[in-house]
Design a protein around this motif. Sequence first.
Motif, mmCIF file in Angstrom:
data_model
loop_
_atom_site.group_PDB
_atom_site.id
_atom_site.type_symbol
_atom_site.label_atom_id
_atom_site.label_comp_id
_atom_site.label_asym_id
_atom_site.label_seq_id
_atom_site.Cartn_x
_atom_site.Cartn_y
_atom_site.Cartn_z
ATOM 1 N N PRO A 1 0.824 -1.212 0.000
ATOM 2 C CA PRO A 1 0.000 0.000 0.000
ATOM 3 C C PRO A 1 0.858 1.263 0.000
ATOM 4 N N GLY A 2 0.380 2.300 -0.632
ATOM 5 C CA GLY A 2 1.069 3.577 -0.604
ATOM 6 C C GLY A 2 0.931 4.236 0.755
ATOM 7 N N PRO A 3 1.587 5.399 0.955
ATOM 8 C CA PRO A 3 1.518 6.089 2.250
ATOM 9 C C PRO A 3 0.080 6.343 2.685
ATOM 10 N N ASN A 4 -0.217 5.942 3.923
ATOM 11 C CA ASN A 4 -1.516 6.160 4.557
ATOM 12 C C ASN A 4 -2.667 5.456 3.845
ATOM 13 N N ALA A 5 -2.363 4.537 2.951
ATOM 14 C CA ALA A 5 -3.405 3.811 2.225
ATOM 15 C C ALA A 5 -3.904 2.629 3.059
ATOM 16 N N THR A 6 -5.126 2.216 2.762
ATOM 17 C CA THR A 6 -5.736 1.072 3.432
ATOM 18 C C THR A 6 -5.822 -0.101 2.467
ATOM 19 N N ALA A 7 -5.394 -1.271 2.915
ATOM 20 C CA ALA A 7 -5.452 -2.483 2.094
ATOM 21 C C ALA A 7 -6.445 -3.458 2.709
ATOM 22 N N HIS A 8 -7.287 -4.017 1.874
ATOM 23 C CA HIS A 8 -8.288 -5.000 2.299
ATOM 24 C C HIS A 8 -7.716 -6.401 2.080
ATOM 25 N N VAL A 9 -7.782 -7.254 3.092
ATOM 26 C CA VAL A 9 -7.245 -8.611 2.997
ATOM 27 C C VAL A 9 -8.352 -9.618 3.279
ATOM 28 N N ASP A 10 -8.513 -10.583 2.385
ATOM 29 C CA ASP A 10 -9.454 -11.685 2.595
ATOM 30 C C ASP A 10 -8.709 -12.866 3.182
ATOM 31 N N ARG A 11 -9.133 -13.307 4.344
ATOM 32 C CA ARG A 11 -8.524 -14.492 4.963
ATOM 33 C C ARG A 11 -8.873 -15.713 4.113
ATOM 34 N N THR A 12 -7.875 -16.561 3.823
ATOM 35 C CA THR A 12 -8.124 -17.735 2.989
ATOM 36 C C THR A 12 -7.987 -19.052 3.742
ATOM 37 N N ASP A 13 -7.578 -19.000 5.013
ATOM 38 C CA ASP A 13 -7.434 -20.244 5.778
ATOM 39 C C ASP A 13 -7.590 -19.949 7.267
ATOM 40 N N VAL A 14 -7.436 -20.990 8.088
ATOM 41 C CA VAL A 14 -7.692 -20.866 9.523
ATOM 42 C C VAL A 14 -6.742 -19.887 10.188
ATOM 43 N N ARG A 15 -5.456 -20.003 9.882
ATOM 44 C CA ARG A 15 -4.438 -19.152 10.501
ATOM 45 C C ARG A 15 -4.031 -18.034 9.550
ATOM 46 N N CYS A 16 -3.618 -16.926 10.134
ATOM 47 C CA CYS A 16 -3.201 -15.782 9.327
ATOM 48 C C CYS A 16 -2.141 -15.006 10.105
ATOM 49 N N ARG A 17 -0.997 -14.746 9.469
ATOM 50 C CA ARG A 17 0.121 -14.062 10.116
ATOM 51 C C ARG A 17 0.630 -12.964 9.194
ATOM 52 N N ILE A 18 0.947 -11.815 9.775
ATOM 53 C CA ILE A 18 1.412 -10.645 9.025
ATOM 54 C C ILE A 18 2.881 -10.403 9.355
ATOM 55 N N VAL A 19 3.706 -10.199 8.322
ATOM 56 C CA VAL A 19 5.108 -9.834 8.512
ATOM 57 C C VAL A 19 5.345 -8.499 7.809
ATOM 58 N N VAL A 20 5.812 -7.508 8.573
ATOM 59 C CA VAL A 20 6.101 -6.189 8.000
ATOM 60 C C VAL A 20 7.509 -6.218 7.418
ATOM 61 N N CYS A 21 7.609 -6.081 6.095
ATOM 62 C CA CYS A 21 8.901 -6.169 5.408
ATOM 63 C C CYS A 21 9.560 -4.807 5.213
ATOM 64 N N GLU A 22 8.771 -3.792 4.978
ATOM 65 C CA GLU A 22 9.264 -2.425 4.816
ATOM 66 C C GLU A 22 8.221 -1.458 5.344
ATOM 67 N N GLY A 23 8.689 -0.307 5.868
ATOM 68 C CA GLY A 23 7.762 0.737 6.300
ATOM 69 C C GLY A 23 7.092 0.423 7.622
ATOM 70 N N THR A 24 5.948 1.061 7.858
ATOM 71 C CA THR A 24 5.186 0.857 9.083
ATOM 72 C C THR A 24 3.736 0.528 8.725
ATOM 73 N N LEU A 25 3.044 -0.037 9.710
ATOM 74 C CA LEU A 25 1.701 -0.550 9.461
ATOM 75 C C LEU A 25 0.864 -0.418 10.722
ATOM 76 N N GLU A 26 -0.442 -0.209 10.533
ATOM 77 C CA GLU A 26 -1.371 -0.200 11.659
ATOM 78 C C GLU A 26 -2.380 -1.324 11.501
ATOM 79 N N THR A 27 -2.617 -2.050 12.598
ATOM 80 C CA THR A 27 -3.679 -3.049 12.650
ATOM 81 C C THR A 27 -4.398 -2.896 13.981
ATOM 82 N N ASP A 28 -5.695 -2.726 13.932
ATOM 83 C CA ASP A 28 -6.505 -2.580 15.154
ATOM 84 C C ASP A 28 -5.946 -1.507 16.087
ATOM 85 N N GLY A 29 -5.446 -0.414 15.509
ATOM 86 C CA GLY A 29 -4.962 0.706 16.302
ATOM 87 C C GLY A 29 -3.535 0.571 16.803
#
Length: 206
Positions: A25-53
């Motif tokens: 996502p670009g600066p301050n952009a919001t990305a929509h993610v569809d969960r495709t399985d039971v478990r889901c893990r996020i890894v931040v590779c570059e920049g910063t990110l907000e999830t649930d505040g």
Amino acid sequence: MPVTSIARQSWPAWSELTHVDVITPGPNATAHVDRTDVRCRIVVCEGTLETDGARHVKGDVVDVPVSEASAFELIAGDTNCTVMVLHGRWGDETGGCGLFTFDRSASPENRGTPVDYERHTRFDNHYHDCDEYWLFFDGEIVAVSEGTFYHVGPGDCVITGAGDHHDIADVARAGQAVFFETSLIGQKRRGHLWEQTHGTAAPRRR
């Protein structure tokens, strides 16, 4: 099948990792993610990110609660952001997960299981009591998995089953990748295992 591409989303039948999203996502952009399985893990590779505040920086790993809805949103910080979202069905006891860097070395070294091939890194030839995935978003290497050499780079994934040796023999271009070690099995030892220290490797997936 030790190597696949993230775009192809082709995984072995035994793989606990079943889908990967690479989101930029670009600066301050919001990305929509569809969960495709039971478990889901996020890894931040570059920049910063907000999830649930909560704010997350490069290298952070965030597990999305299993109870969370089938879709969620990620909000980028004020710079460009790269995020890998890992979907699958791994268990509660897993190995490590995060970022690792690689570069060519003028003084190569292997502290792991001895090898008879030429190497140009300070990486170690090792195995795990779990399956491991290397997901590349930067750089190019010569990976060794199950005794076979592979030239891999951005968009590739090296898949190594529990008990199989893997290594980085050379680096064509320094960079970074995500590593993900799924469910611990057998003796459930964590970290890099070497035959001279931890005993003979016992491949589980072939």
